[in-house]
Write a protein that holds these residues in place. Structure first.
Motif, short mmCIF file in Angstrom:
data_model
loop_
_atom_site.label_atom_id
_atom_site.label_comp_id
_atom_site.label_asym_id
_atom_site.label_seq_id
_atom_site.Cartn_x
_atom_site.Cartn_y
_atom_site.Cartn_z
N ASN A 394 0.77 -1.13 0.17
CA ASN A 394 0.01 -0.14 0.16
C ASN A 394 0.90 1.18 -0.03
OD1 ASN A 394 -2.52 -1.32 0.23
ND2 ASN A 394 -1.97 -1.89 2.22
N GLY A 395 0.88 2.02 -1.09
CA GLY A 395 1.89 3.21 -1.13
C GLY A 395 1.18 4.37 -1.44
N LEU A 396 2.16 5.58 -1.41
CA LEU A 396 1.59 6.81 -1.58
C LEU A 396 2.65 7.41 -2.60
CD1 LEU A 396 -0.37 9.19 -0.94
CD2 LEU A 396 1.30 9.75 1.06
N LEU A 397 2.24 8.15 -3.53
CA LEU A 397 3.24 8.80 -4.61
C LEU A 397 3.07 10.22 -4.50
CD1 LEU A 397 5.39 8.83 -7.04
CD2 LEU A 397 3.28 8.70 -8.46
N VAL A 398 4.23 11.02 -4.05
CA VAL A 398 4.00 12.45 -3.80
C VAL A 398 5.31 13.17 -4.36
CG1 VAL A 398 2.89 12.22 -1.69
CG2 VAL A 398 5.17 12.14 -1.55
#
Length: 646
Positions: A394-398
């Motif tokens: 589960n990831g987040l691209l910022v």
């Protein structure tokens, strides 16, 4: 517990609330955050017993290291000048020892042993135990003290009397048999009485059933399709002054293993065996010896089909709490050293009544471990089963100022012909699932950024992994670069990959700290972030960074622009009694931030019609709670509100 909603920090309320869970039949681990809160908020008048109960609660929760620390902290409070104090000191030393055992077992946990609660079709809040398997028929007998049994009365402990129940497995689901005609295929008619009745074991051919009632062992024989009346076993097995709760038979039926308390034992309940003589009578029983029996209780023997392995439960040996399940191999010199079957079969509480199939791979047992349905539940187990590994990411691209980015992520196992897997990030969030392990290549493509590739290594076990990927472009000494930073708390990594660019597409000059104004080269958007203490929801409007955000909004307003605000609020995973759930707390933080920012803008003379709160995104984030609310720094970074001026 309701009093805690009035004052969540009251020491006595938390302590008494913790005790209500601690002394319950199940969900005892829920006492941990309450005891922790009581200890955290107590000052000079710390309740001495609090350390003891917190230590016990940590142990129940399987947190052996914290339990040991709490017992060590508690020991100086014990007054050893009294007999009760001396006994309490012994008990504390005992728990310190079994916590050391627990740490060793946890380090060697068998990931390929599968434990599964049989669910509400079998288990209830009253407790189920003593499973008995009728081979080749997928039929399970078990004992329960649930309501609506044969007797409408209760025993002296205010619980219903024991009854025997029968269930059958249909399409991988267990179903209770209630039809009387069907029941009589497996147990004698009217087997259950108004007192205690418990199933013990079937003979290997399934034609003899042994049961327990009136502190004695009885048997019934299946003849011409009908079960005979119960017959009491002879006095070499039964004795009116001894309680015999557990019995097991060798495959040929000529040796019986049973539990009893006798003067020639090692202490508490011991396991004995008896063999049939030529007349078919049971010989005088003999104790299985000190490799099996200890000064503590032993119970629930189960002998393998080949007679070379005995499984049993014991409160002695090198246990980790309550009854643990052990096995011993038969050697030329008798039974060998008892081997703890380890975690996950054993827990910090009672694990007992193990039965296994002829291959000694699949079976059932009973446990009152945390997470069950009732006081004690029946579980299935598969020993050393091959497991399919599933890794969930589960990831987040910022970007550099942590604004979510929409993009495409492609993952592929290196040194493999497996096809690449592609997923899209929406509002920065992405997720993918893979059955592969080891080193993976991740390629990131996003608008305004160059395509870039990095690698991560996924563990060789089923896991759920957090992943944050940050993209940043900058110029240094007339050279242009893009840096991809990938971090994960679960994988314990922070790594970067840098590529050189022909030209900059996105310029992010600032490197924000944990509580600051964040801005790009055009001074928009601007983000103010504030971190909270537990259960706090109020913003510090005197913070210089907050004031700068308000002043920038005023400047924008004077230029005729509308004031567009986005809010992100977060709560950690530390349980909250005040707000009942973490997402409720996060939502309150978001709503409170909205009220405060709007009022601050109005106070500056900005018309409310010009203020648009575009969104409030309330989330729960941060590390999994590990019963360590005292570790404030660990959770503080996930207790925040971000206010962004677009």
């Amino acid at each position: 517990l309701k009093l805690l909603t009035l004052n969540s920090k009251d020491v006595v309320y938390n302590f008494e609330g913790g005790l209500s869970y601690y002394f319950a039949d199940f969900e005892q681990a829920k006492s941990v955050p309450l005891f922790e809160s009581a200890l955290e908020n107590s000052k000079e008048d710390t309740i001495p017993e609090l350390c003891y109960y917190l230590a016990r609660a940590y142990h129940i929760n399987g947190d052996f290291e914290k339990s040991k620390e709490a017992f060590t902290h508690f020991k100086p409070f014990i007054k050893t000048s009294t007999k009760s104090g001396q006994e309490l000191m012994k008990q504390s030393d005992y728990y310190i020892n079994i916590n050391d055992n627990g740490k060793k077992q946890l380090a060697n946990k068998n990931e390929n042993t599968i434990i599964k609660n049989l669910g509400t079709s079998i288990n209830s809040t009253y407790g189920e135990y003593a499973p008995v398997m009728k081979k080749n028929e997928q039929v399970l007998l078990f004992t329960s003290r649930r309501e609506n049994g044969t007797s409408k009365k209760v025993d002296t402990d205010l619980l219903p009397y024991e009854d025997i129940y029968v269930a059958k497995q249909v399409n991988d689901n267990w179903q209770l048999i209630t039809d009387k005609v069907e029941l009589e295929k497996y147990i004698p008619k009217d087997l259950n009485t108004k007192k205690h009745d418990a199933g013990v074991i079937y003979s290997s051919d399934g034609n003899t059933l042994y049961t327990y009632k009136n502190d004695l062992i009885w048997k019934s024989i299946l003849e011409n399709g009908k079960w005979s009346n119960l017959v009491e076993l002879d006095k070499n097995i039964n004795s009116s002054q001894y309680n015999i709760p557990s019995v097991n038979l060798s495959k040929d039926g000529n040796t019986i293993y049973f539990t009893t308390t006798r003067k020639d034992g090692f202490g508490g309940k011991d396991i004995y065996k008896s063999s049939k003589n030529e007349e078919g009578k049971w010989n005088v029983a003999e104790n299985l010896g000190d490799k099996i029996n200890t000064k503590f209780d032993e119970d629930a023997p189960f002998i393998s089909d080949d007679g070379k392995t005995i499984y049993f439960s014991s409160k002695g040996h090198d246990g980790i709490g309550g009854y643990d399940i052990y096995k011993s191999e038969l050697t030329d010199n008798g039974w060998g050293k008892a081997e703890n079957m380890g975690i996950p079969i054993n827990s910090a509480l009672d694990d007992i009544y193990l039965i296994v199939d002829e291959k000694e791979k699949n079976g059932f047992f009973a446990s009152n471990r945390d997470g069950g349905i009732g006081g004690i539940d029946i579980y299935s187990l598969c020993i050393n089963c091959p497991t399919k590994i599933i890794n969930t990411i589960n990831g987040l691209l910022v970007d550099n100022i942590e604004t979510p980015i929409d993009g495409t992520l492609t993952t592929q196992l290196l040194s493999s012909n497996n096809p690449a897997e592609t997923t899209q990030s929406k509002a920065g969030k992405f997720s993918f699932v893979t059955a592969t392990t080891g080193k993976h290549q991740i390629t990131v493509e996003a608008q305004n950024f160059e395509k870039q590739t990095t690698t991560i290594e996924l563990p060789n076990k089923t896991s759920e992994t957090d992943l944050t990927i940050k993209l940043n472009q900058f110029e240094k000494n007339e050279n242009k670069f893009q840096v991809l930073t990938i971090s994960s708390k679960a994988l314990n990594i922070t790594q970067t990959d840098t590529i050189k660019l022909e030209k900059l597409i996105v310029i992010n000059n600032l490197h924000p700290d944990s509580s600051s104004i964040q801005t790009n080269a055009n001074n928009t958007p601007i983000t103010y972030q504030e971190f909270y203490n537990y259960n706090s929801t109020t913003i510090n409007t005197n913070n210089l960074s907050y004031t700068k955000l308000i002043n920038q909004a005023l400047t924008n307003s004077k230029n005729g622009e509308k004031i567009v605000i986005e809010i992100e609020s977060s709560a950690s995973r530390v349980p909250t009694l005040t707000y009942k759930t973490n997402i409720n707390l996060s939502s309150v933080r978001g709503d409170e931030a909205k009220k405060i920012i709007i009022q601050s803008l109005i106070d500056k003379g900005i018309s409310e019609e010009k203020i648009i709160v575009n969104s409030i995104n309330s989330i729960v984030s941060g590390p999994t709670y590990s019963s360590d609310s005292y570790n404030i720094e660990k959770y503080k970074k996930s207790q925040y509100v971000k206010i962004t001026l677009k």
